[in-house]
Design an enzyme around this catalytic site. Structure first.
Site, PDB file in Angstrom:
ATOM      1  N   LYS A 125      23.301 -35.410  36.969  1.00 15.26           N
ATOM      2  CA  LYS A 125      23.202 -36.655  37.740  1.00 15.26           C
ATOM      3  C   LYS A 125      24.471 -36.892  38.551  1.00 15.26           C
ATOM      4  O   LYS A 125      24.411 -37.265  39.726  1.00 15.26           O
ATOM      5  CB  LYS A 125      22.955 -37.821  36.787  1.00 15.26           C
ATOM      6  CG  LYS A 125      23.003 -39.198  37.429  1.00 15.26           C
ATOM      7  CD  LYS A 125      22.670 -40.287  36.435  1.00 15.26           C
ATOM      8  CE  LYS A 125      23.786 -40.569  35.455  1.00 15.26           C
ATOM      9  NZ  LYS A 125      24.856 -41.436  35.998  1.00 15.26           N
TER      10      LYS A 125
ATOM     11  N   GLY B 164      25.483 -48.093  38.737  1.00 17.94           N
ATOM     12  CA  GLY B 164      26.834 -48.563  39.006  1.00 17.94           C
ATOM     13  C   GLY B 164      27.638 -47.644  39.889  1.00 17.94           C
ATOM     14  O   GLY B 164      28.342 -48.091  40.814  1.00 17.94           O
TER      15      GLY B 164
ATOM     16  N   ARG C 158      28.502 -56.227  35.455  1.00 19.47           N
ATOM     17  CA  ARG C 158      29.643 -55.317  35.511  1.00 19.47           C
ATOM     18  C   ARG C 158      30.625 -55.729  36.615  1.00 19.47           C
ATOM     19  O   ARG C 158      30.211 -56.114  37.706  1.00 19.47           O
ATOM     20  CB  ARG C 158      29.163 -53.874  35.735  1.00 19.47           C
ATOM     21  CG  ARG C 158      28.340 -53.351  34.582  1.00 19.47           C
ATOM     22  CD  ARG C 158      27.694 -52.017  34.866  1.00 19.47           C
ATOM     23  NE  ARG C 158      28.659 -50.936  34.898  1.00 19.47           N
ATOM     24  CZ  ARG C 158      28.318 -49.651  35.066  1.00 19.47           C
ATOM     25  NH1 ARG C 158      27.049 -49.321  35.207  1.00 19.47           N
ATOM     26  NH2 ARG C 158      29.246 -48.716  35.101  1.00 19.47           N
TER      27      ARG C 158
ATOM     28  N   SER D 299      37.660 -48.302  35.619  1.00 22.90           N
ATOM     29  CA  SER D 299      36.731 -47.239  36.013  1.00 22.90           C
ATOM     30  C   SER D 299      37.357 -46.328  37.054  1.00 22.90           C
ATOM     31  O   SER D 299      38.054 -46.793  37.961  1.00 22.90           O
ATOM     32  CB  SER D 299      35.444 -47.852  36.588  1.00 22.90           C
ATOM     33  OG  SER D 299      34.585 -46.845  37.082  1.00 22.90           O
ATOM     34  N   SER D 300      37.060 -45.039  36.939  1.00 25.67           N
ATOM     35  CA  SER D 300      37.487 -44.075  37.962  1.00 25.67           C
ATOM     36  C   SER D 300      36.607 -44.147  39.204  1.00 25.67           C
ATOM     37  O   SER D 300      36.936 -43.583  40.250  1.00 25.67           O
ATOM     38  CB  SER D 300      37.432 -42.656  37.390  1.00 25.67           C
ATOM     39  OG  SER D 300      36.093 -42.276  37.109  1.00 25.67           O
ATOM     40  N   GLN D 301      35.456 -44.833  39.105  1.00 26.46           N
ATOM     41  CA  GLN D 301      34.525 -44.891  40.240  1.00 26.46           C
ATOM     42  C   GLN D 301      35.116 -45.632  41.431  1.00 26.46           C
ATOM     43  O   GLN D 301      34.756 -45.357  42.573  1.00 26.46           O
ATOM     44  CB  GLN D 301      33.214 -45.545  39.796  1.00 26.46           C
ATOM     45  CG  GLN D 301      32.426 -44.696  38.807  1.00 26.46           C
ATOM     46  CD  GLN D 301      31.291 -45.449  38.152  1.00 26.46           C
ATOM     47  OE1 GLN D 301      31.087 -46.642  38.389  1.00 26.46           O
ATOM     48  NE2 GLN D 301      30.538 -44.765  37.308  1.00 26.46           N
TER      49      GLN D 301
ATOM     50  N   ASP E 197      30.540 -40.024  28.778  1.00 24.61           N
ATOM     51  CA  ASP E 197      29.086 -40.134  28.685  1.00 24.61           C
ATOM     52  C   ASP E 197      28.481 -39.310  27.549  1.00 24.61           C
ATOM     53  O   ASP E 197      27.261 -39.292  27.390  1.00 24.61           O
ATOM     54  CB  ASP E 197      28.437 -39.737  30.016  1.00 24.61           C
ATOM     55  CG  ASP E 197      28.566 -40.833  31.059  1.00 24.61           C
ATOM     56  OD1 ASP E 197      28.746 -42.001  30.666  1.00 24.61           O
ATOM     57  OD2 ASP E 197      28.491 -40.525  32.263  1.00 24.61           O
TER      58      ASP E 197
ATOM     59  N   ARG F 126      29.172 -50.706  25.400  1.00 25.27           N
ATOM     60  CA  ARG F 126      28.749 -49.592  24.562  1.00 25.27           C
ATOM     61  C   ARG F 126      29.558 -49.453  23.267  1.00 25.27           C
ATOM     62  O   ARG F 126      29.334 -48.501  22.510  1.00 25.27           O
ATOM     63  CB  ARG F 126      28.808 -48.269  25.355  1.00 25.27           C
ATOM     64  CG  ARG F 126      27.721 -48.157  26.410  1.00 25.27           C
ATOM     65  CD  ARG F 126      27.795 -46.841  27.154  1.00 25.27           C
ATOM     66  NE  ARG F 126      26.738 -46.744  28.158  1.00 25.27           N
ATOM     67  CZ  ARG F 126      26.680 -45.804  29.088  1.00 25.27           C
ATOM     68  NH1 ARG F 126      27.637 -44.880  29.158  1.00 25.27           N
ATOM     69  NH2 ARG F 126      25.694 -45.787  29.954  1.00 25.27           N
TER      70      ARG F 126
ATOM     71  N   LYS G   2      16.813 -43.861  33.725  1.00 29.11           N
ATOM     72  CA  LYS G   2      17.978 -44.032  34.596  1.00 29.11           C
ATOM     73  C   LYS G   2      18.688 -42.704  34.821  1.00 29.11           C
ATOM     74  O   LYS G   2      19.192 -42.442  35.916  1.00 29.11           O
ATOM     75  CB  LYS G   2      18.928 -45.053  33.980  1.00 29.11           C
ATOM     76  CG  LYS G   2      20.104 -45.420  34.864  1.00 29.11           C
ATOM     77  CD  LYS G   2      20.936 -46.528  34.227  1.00 29.11           C
ATOM     78  CE  LYS G   2      21.952 -47.071  35.216  1.00 29.11           C
ATOM     79  NZ  LYS G   2      22.942 -46.091  35.647  1.00 29.11           N
TER      80      LYS G   2
END
Length: 430
Positions: free
Chosen positions: A21, A91, A120, A164-166, A309, A340, A410
């Site tokens: 993904k 996200g 979030r 977050s690294s995003q 993950d 989580r 998802k």
């Protein structure tokens, strides 16, 4: 829909790993940002990757697809002005496209999952985009939000890596297209550094030049670059496979998963080393991972930041291990589709597991004899929680009913089909 997971003594058989993904969404994006036609072989089909497909087409990319490949004609650095974008519950897709939306006059991101993605935070990315002159109208750092860009300029940007690294990935996709050079400084302890490595790998494949410090705290991005149209092949997905491997580890099994490269840069590849450290009989040869489980595992300690993950699947395996396991440096698990740590451990406790929560740790006191089960589980609309709780259900004395298990789509729509093919006793119910 719900799933009932019944005790299952043995699993056996062979399946092909799902396509990644994370790589699929990145390849779709860089193909859209190229001028010309790119081909992506074996792209993942899931709600997240489909959200990226939908949004890049809304922004002007042309996509044609068959069972083997996706062919994309990109919009380059000129995405179409659109009224709104709907990323669903994805996200990473939202955050990547928040950067790209800065190239348009105005984009409104709708909030269709108020109880998941809608909770979030995105403040750190909003702050970074503001440094580029991009105006973001938001609700306490959350969806819905409207981004007003147009012609952002390069320059010096500071972004936090604590949550977050995003956020950093979003800037790395955007800044090569700006007129001026950019320098990005990351503050705090950057989470999921290995995922930044995946972003940089994909950018390099797309012809983008970025100079990164060894610790990923500073990046120099020359402006005025152009994404090149290329051909990409998506590798097998370790995060989804981690749950299947954990299921094989806690049962009597002979399970093989194909197409998992030992050279992958996916941090979740660590599931292989973790299961070996837990003394699970496992081999990894010629891209095939074979588990010959005997249901016996040993506890361990693991730094979860490198394999975010896969942590929930590791924890599910540790529920049945001898001794105590500790998964540390995992606070960023709190900022996913659900918390989580708190939410997941509450459901594990309900099922009979012995677990403890810390701010950035999960501690598991193993129960090799198994857990009681016999309860209804709230998976909090979270695909990773659904998969991990299923693993626990296989070794419970009584069935587990997992609410809203269809949200597994998802990332891994075929998850329960694959488990059933291996012999798992799982059943969909209304």
């Amino acid at each position: 829909m719900d799933v009932i997971v019944r005790p299952t003594a043995a699993l056996s058989g062979s399946i092909g790993a799902l396509s990644s993904k994370n790589y699929t969404t990145r390849y779709l994006l860089v193909a859209a940002l190229a001028e010309g036609t790119s081909t992506i072989y074996y792209p993942a089909r899931s709600e997240d990757s489909d959200a990226m497909r939908r949004c890049i087409q809304d922004l002007g990319a042309v996509l044609e697809e068959d069972e083997e490949k996706a062919v994309i004609t990109g919009f380059g650095k000129h995405p179409k002005n659109v009224k709104e974008l709907n990323v669903g519950n994805a996200g990473a897709v939202l955050r990547f496209l928040m950067g790209i939306a800065a190239l348009t006059e105005e984009v409104h991101f709708v909030n269709t999952y108020p109880d998941s993605l809608g909770k979030r935070p995105h403040d750190d990315l909003i702050d970074a985009l503001g440094q580029l002159g991009v105006e973001v109208e938001h609700h306490g750092g959350r969806l819905p939000m409207t981004i007003r860009g147009g012609k952002p300029q390069g320059g010096s940007i500071t972004v936090s890596g604590e949550v977050s690294s995003q956020y950093l990935s979003s800037l790395l996709f955007l800044t090569p297209l700006l007129e001026g050079d950019s320098e990005i400084t990351v503050t705090g302890d950057l989470k999921s550094k290995v995922v930044i490595g995946q972003t940089l790998e994909v950018l390099e494949q797309a012809g983008i030049v970025i100079q990164a410090s060894e610790d990923y705290s500073k990046f120099r991005v020359p402006g005025g670059q152009a994404y090149q149209a290329k051909t990409y092949t998506v590798q097998g997905d370790y995060p989804g496979s981690a749950a299947v491997l954990a299921a094989a580890a806690v049962t009597q099994s002979d399970v093989t998963i194909r197409n998992l490269s030992p050279d992958s840069k996916q941090g979740e590849r660590a599931i292989i080393d973790v299961l070996k450290a837990m003394q699970v009989p496992l081999t990894h040869e010629n891209n095939d991972v074979r588990v010959q489980g005997n249901g016996r595992l040993q506890g361990l300690e693991f730094d979860g930041d490198t394999a975010t993950d896969a942590v929930l699947a590791m924890v599910a395996a540790a529920v049945f291990a001898e001794g105590t396991s500790r998964f540390y440096n995992v606070e960023n698990l709190r900022y996913k589709e659900c918390d989580r740590i708190t939410d997941y451990l509450a459901e594990l406790t309900k099922a009979g597991a012995r677990v403890e929560e810390r701010q950035s740790e999960i501690i598991v006191h193993g129960r090799p004899e198994g857990v009681e089960g016999g309860v209804e589980i709230n998976a909090h609309y979270d695909h990773r929680v659904i998969m991990a709780l299923t693993v626990v259900g296989l070794r419970a004395s009584q069935p587990l009913r997992i609410k809203d298990a269809h949200h597994v789509a998802k990332s891994y729509p075929q998850y329960f089909d694959h488990l059933k093919a291996l012999g798992a006793n799982v059943e969909w119910v209304e």
